[in-house]
Design an enzyme around this catalytic site. Sequence first.
Site, short mmCIF file in Angstrom:
data_model
loop_
_atom_site.label_atom_id
_atom_site.label_comp_id
_atom_site.label_asym_id
_atom_site.label_seq_id
_atom_site.Cartn_x
_atom_site.Cartn_y
_atom_site.Cartn_z
N ASP A 97 66.41 131.26 48.63
CA ASP A 97 66.99 130.16 49.41
C ASP A 97 66.12 129.89 50.64
O ASP A 97 66.21 130.58 51.66
CB ASP A 97 68.43 130.51 49.82
CG ASP A 97 69.15 129.30 50.40
OD1 ASP A 97 68.48 128.28 50.70
OD2 ASP A 97 70.38 129.36 50.55
N SER A 131 64.95 126.56 52.94
CA SER A 131 65.28 125.16 53.17
C SER A 131 64.10 124.24 52.91
O SER A 131 62.96 124.53 53.30
CB SER A 131 65.75 124.97 54.61
OG SER A 131 65.98 123.60 54.86
N GLU A 169 69.24 112.99 63.27
CA GLU A 169 69.71 113.23 61.89
C GLU A 169 71.21 113.05 61.77
O GLU A 169 71.93 112.95 62.78
CB GLU A 169 69.31 114.64 61.42
CG GLU A 169 69.97 115.74 62.22
CD GLU A 169 70.35 116.95 61.38
OE1 GLU A 169 70.91 116.77 60.28
OE2 GLU A 169 70.12 118.08 61.86
N VAL A 178 67.36 117.49 58.05
CA VAL A 178 66.09 117.38 58.77
C VAL A 178 65.00 116.88 57.82
O VAL A 178 64.21 115.98 58.18
CB VAL A 178 65.71 118.74 59.40
CG1 VAL A 178 64.28 118.73 59.91
CG2 VAL A 178 66.68 119.07 60.55
N LYS A 236 75.37 115.47 51.23
CA LYS A 236 74.34 116.05 52.11
C LYS A 236 73.01 115.81 51.40
O LYS A 236 72.76 116.38 50.34
CB LYS A 236 74.62 117.54 52.28
CG LYS A 236 73.51 118.32 52.98
CD LYS A 236 73.86 119.81 53.08
CE LYS A 236 72.64 120.63 53.50
NZ LYS A 236 72.92 122.08 53.47
N LYS A 290 68.97 129.47 63.88
CA LYS A 290 70.00 130.46 64.19
C LYS A 290 69.86 131.66 63.28
O LYS A 290 69.23 131.59 62.23
CB LYS A 290 71.39 129.85 64.16
CG LYS A 290 71.82 129.28 62.85
CD LYS A 290 73.30 128.97 62.92
CE LYS A 290 73.62 127.79 63.81
NZ LYS A 290 72.98 126.57 63.35
#
Length: 309
Positions: free
Chosen positions: A143, A145, A30, A111, A91, A164
């Site tokens: 939120d 992803s 990526e 990703v 992004k 993480k």
Amino acid sequence: MRDKAAGLPLVIAPEVAAALAERHPVVALESTIVSHGMPYPDNLAMAQTVERIVHDHGAVPATIAVIAGEFRIGLDAAALKAIAADRQAAKASSRDLAIMAVQKRNAGTTVSATMLLAALAGIEVFATGGIGGVHRGAEQTFDISADLIELGRTPVAVVCAGAKSILDIPKTLEVLETQRVPVIGVGTSDFPAFFTRSSGCKTDLRLDTAAEIAAAIKLHRQLGSGSGLLIANPIPEADSLDAAMIDTIIADALAEAEQRGIAGKAVTPFLLDRINKLTAGASLKANIALVKNNAALAAQIAVERAKLA
Ligand code: PSU
Ligand code: MN
């Protein structure tokens, strides 16, 4: 893939196209980790080193990005430099790709976007650092992803070092289960927490060799579930950070993000940058080490996958 890709501004680098045509191993990489995940010039050095590691393990690297609106599968030196050095690069998650093409922009692919483009090109194995997930406080912010949604619907195996603890790891694992994504620990049943080898959460499944993982990828695809696989590869012990130290720093970075009202796609890059500064570069060093480790494993998996029909 040719039919699906007809008419798209999709450019596959010659070395990658040749490998795909001959069913040689290919590993997707990526580029948001390059454009937004690390500072320049460490990001460029990391991207070059990771490509070399994939080569050294017998596979062809295909770093994926949007360059001047083209969906590039495999970057030449100029394109890699552009995505590393262009602070204006966007992004792009998978929802953004068409708009990036219309606007002829440079964009690092997350990703989710990298998975979508890898699948279009016919690449089954993808290496990254960490995936996006369910953020802490998602019950208020919502939120979550797009990486998790793409993992639920795009049949690519993503090799990562877990997630993480800027994220809510238990909730992230719950969403992966809902999305029908097998979470496979490599040589461990502990889901890794990126900078450390264990998050305290268990993986559903454990496999110990690249050959087993390749066989699982093949069968998972043949079953037609359509979902991806998450291959969770812990950071090497020697490169891992002290858990108490990194937890404190992550808590500080999260508090700062909240105080400053950072939201949306800016959250992850903000936290990564703050953590890097607060650890005086130790987090960046660990991040680079784990990406290299993932690239080596992904290449081994791609090599084993290519041996199977
Ligand atoms: N985690 C990292 N480094 C990164 C990212 C995540 O440690 O660079 C990037 C990846 O590209 C991932 C994206 O797909 O952030 C997720 O962003 P968001 O949380 O906005 O979905
Ligand atoms: Mn988000």
